[in-house]
Every structure is written in structure tokens, then in C-alpha cells.
Write an enzyme that holds these catalytic residues in place. Structure first.
Site, short mmCIF file in Angstrom:
data_model
loop_
_atom_site.label_atom_id
_atom_site.label_comp_id
_atom_site.label_asym_id
_atom_site.label_seq_id
_atom_site.Cartn_x
_atom_site.Cartn_y
_atom_site.Cartn_z
CD GLU A 57 -2.79 -1.00 2.50
OE1 GLU A 57 -3.94 -0.54 2.41
OE2 GLU A 57 -2.27 -1.39 3.57
CE LYS B 76 -6.10 2.46 3.05
NZ LYS B 76 -5.18 1.40 3.54
#
Length: 118
Positions: A23, A100
Site C-alpha cells: 500500500e 480509503k
């Protein structure tokens, strides 16, 4: 004393926040929503930007923090709130939502969000 709420909605950023190394390398899309209270009487009377909090300056403050990678949304949110409080000491109550989009959870999830009130 007249309170007004200013809202910055659906600010979208591509950033590198996340617990997993991938990520941090690949990045993801994030959406940020923010509302905060200001004393609006002076600006309403004078029609001058310096008598209120500029939402352009607020946006830039959020953008700057979004550019600094964090492993946790809690850490990111805390940094944003702390920087806003430092930069705009007259800012009243605020609510910050950091989302997110399409988080890597192994299934279809539109977003995961963290909401901070201060």
C-alpha cells in the site's frame, strides 16, 4: 456571536497510506470530508477574507498532510487535526472523515472510513 459551518466535501487524493508495504508503494485513492465552525459575524460585516478562515488555506493544509505517508488512518487523521488546530487557532468544532476507497480487504468494499470529531 454567529457560528457558521464551513464544509469541504469529497476532497480526493491519491496517496500512499496503509499498513502493508505494498500500500505504501502502490498507493490508493482517498476521500476526505471536513466541516468546521467559524465565527462568521466579522466576515459577514466586512466582506473580507482575512475576517474568516480561508477554505483554500484549509484545503492546502489537508493536502500537505495527505502527501506524508502513514500506516494507519488514525495517525493520518490525528496529524491533519493537529495541523489544522495549529494553523487556524480560531477554528471551532470540527469533524474530519478520511476514507480509503476500494481498500484491499479480499472482497468488494467501497471504502473504509475513520471519523474524528474535535
Amino acid at each position: 456571536m454567529r457560528k457558521t459551518t464551513i464544509e469541504l466535501e469529497n476532497m480526493e487524493f491519491y496517496a500512499f497510506h496503509g499498513h502493508y508495504d505494498e500500500e505504501q508503494r502502490v498507493g490508493n485513492r482517498f476521500r476526505v470530508d471536513l466541516w468546521f465552525e467559524v465565527e462568521s459575524g466579522p466576515a459577514a460585516r466586512t466582506d473580507e477574507l482575512e475576517d474568516t478562515i480561508s477554505y483554500l488555506d484549509v484545503y492546502e493544509c489537508v493536502r500537505e498532510q495527505m502527501e506524508i505517508p502513514s500506516r494507519l488512518l488514525e495517525h493520518l487523521s490525528d496529524r491533519i487535526v493537529a495541523r489544522l488546530r495549529e494553523r487556524f487557532p480560531t477554528m471551532g468544532r470540527l469533524c474530519l472523515k478520511v476514507s480509503k476507497l476500494a481498500p484491499p480487504l479480499g472482497g468488494q468494499v467501497e471504502r473504509v472510513s475513520l471519523v474524528t470529531e474535535d
